[in-house]
Design an enzyme around this catalytic site. Structure first.
Site, PDB file in Angstrom:
ATOM      1  N   ASP A  48      -0.138   5.160   1.174  1.00 36.23           N
ATOM      2  CA  ASP A  48      -0.365   6.050   2.326  1.00 36.23           C
ATOM      3  C   ASP A  48      -0.419   5.266   3.633  1.00 36.23           C
ATOM      4  OD1 ASP A  48      -1.143   8.915   1.181  1.00 36.23           O
ATOM      5  OD2 ASP A  48      -2.057   7.419  -0.129  1.00 36.23           O
ATOM      6  N   ASP A  78      -2.009  -0.682   5.670  1.00 36.68           N
ATOM      7  CA  ASP A  78      -2.457  -0.169   6.968  1.00 36.68           C
ATOM      8  C   ASP A  78      -3.950   0.113   7.069  1.00 36.68           C
ATOM      9  OD1 ASP A  78      -2.300   2.212   5.233  1.00 36.68           O
ATOM     10  OD2 ASP A  78      -2.671   3.318   7.091  1.00 36.68           O
ATOM     11  N   ASP A  94       0.865  -1.166   0.000  1.00 32.97           N
ATOM     12  CA  ASP A  94       0.000   0.000   0.000  1.00 32.97           C
ATOM     13  C   ASP A  94       0.914   1.233   0.000  1.00 32.97           C
ATOM     14  OD1 ASP A  94      -2.250   1.668   0.301  1.00 32.97           O
ATOM     15  OD2 ASP A  94      -2.104   1.592   2.483  1.00 32.97           O
TER      16      ASP A  94
END
Length: 355
Positions: free
Chosen positions: A87, A287, A85
């Site tokens: 961000d 996240d 991922d």
């Protein structure tokens, strides 16, 4: 209604309020209080309780750093494919979405990993935007939560035959896969309407991620939450083919199609010629809630390493954890060094096909 939805989402994700030490990074989300394991901040009953909760949670989701040697022992002789991922994983969560820059050290680590393993970034951002942040040419990019994929030019295999809307890029090299292409005109209209509707709400930002639209409210005053939600929903009700999802201080408008980051992971494995391999270990690090779809796919495969990035306990399908992007950097650096020093290391060209 907005506060109630936000509270329900925070509870589901394991987000908690804390009065303890606040980790400060440049341009980081200063409204988020995080636990600091080695902080010099005075220890209170509350911090001890939070540390105990986190330690208890890590029994089921151990650190990928402390578990690294065991993980690599199990991976020996197998094909690792790395999915990341952006961000909150490669870059810190920031107040302004256009300033989510990754560090030079992180970029170097990702570049090094990609020398030894097929590597892809799967982000909610537009593909062009995340590529602009990462600035690497030796990895693959999937934007809009996997609805805009730049993949290798290989035959696409699918059990249901639904892999469509494929074309070559401008240079005739990689394949562009866009399962939500027919929704582009509507997405442009939604983005424009949202821009006009929220312009008077201080701190609200609309981000057009090409195949989805994000409404950021990280800098919106709490008393304006309800107004913002009402405006977004009032527009969305005119577009029945779209749905509203929630992320970290962001509302996301997406086409209502059966496609997510988990599908993107499977698609990339297929186009790499690794979809039906029995010796492939996908490593996915993320996240946010949308990364859980990829974790579920790895869990269903029965082998691979789903790794969640979080500083607090949360419900997750991940098997391992990393505390923050700094630990992600450490993990990626160790992974590259492990492969580089491994006597069984093979060149990238040797891992594309099943043996």
């Amino acid at each position: 209604m907005f506060k109630r939805n936000l509270a329900k989402f925070n509870h589901a994700m394991g987000f908690q309020r804390s009065s303890c030490w606040q980790k400060v990074r440049p341009d980081s989300d200063l409204s988020t209080k995080e636990r600091a394991p080695n902080s010099s901040h005075p220890v209170t009953n509350e911090t001890v309780s939070e540390d105990a909760n986190y330690s208890s949670w890590m029994v089921d989701h151990p650190s990928a750093l402390t578990s690294f040697d065991k993980m690599m022992k199990d991976a020996k002789g197998k094909k690792i494919v790395v999915f990341l991922d952006y961000d909150g994983t490669l870059s810190p969560i920031v107040n302004h979405p256009d300033r989510a820059f990754m560090s030079d050290e992180m970029r170097a680590a990702v570049k090094e990993v990609a020398k030894y393993f097929p590597t892809a970034i799967i982000s909610g951002r537009s593909r062009d935007k995340v590529k602009g942040f990462v600035q690497l040419n030796n990895i693959y990019y999937a934007g809009s939560h996997g609805m805009d994929i730049m993949a290798p030019p290989r035959p696409v295999r699918s059990s249901d035959g639904n892999y469509l809307t494929v074309s070559l890029d401008r240079k005739g090299n990689d394949v562009v896969f866009q399962p939500a292409q027919k929704f582009l005109p509507a997405i442009q209209k939604i983005s424009k309407e949202l821009q006009e509707a929220i312009m008077k709400i201080s701190g609200a930002r609309v981000e057009n991620n090409r195949f989805c639209v994000s409404v950021h409210f990280r800098q919106v005053r709490e008393e304006d939450y309800g107004t913002l939600e009402e405006k977004v929903k009032s527009i969305l009700k005119h577009y029945p083919d779209f749905r509203l999802d929630w992320g970290k201080k962001v509302m996301e408008i997406r086409p209502s199609i059966e496609w997510d980051k988990g599908n993107a992971l499977e698609y990339l494995l297929d186009t790499l010629g690794l979809g039906n391999c029995t010796d492939v270990l996908p490593v996915y690090i993320g996240d946010d809630r949308t990364d859980e779809d990829a974790f579920k796919v790895i869990q269903k495969r029965g082998q691979g390493y789903p790794i969640v990035v979080t500083s607090i306990p949360k419900d997750t399908k991940a098997s391992y954890s990393l505390y923050d992007p700094l630990e992600v950097l450490t993990f990626l650096s160790r992974l590259a060094r492990w492969r580089k020093s491994s006597s069984s290391s093979r060149s990238l060209s040797q891992v594309w096909d099943c043996e």
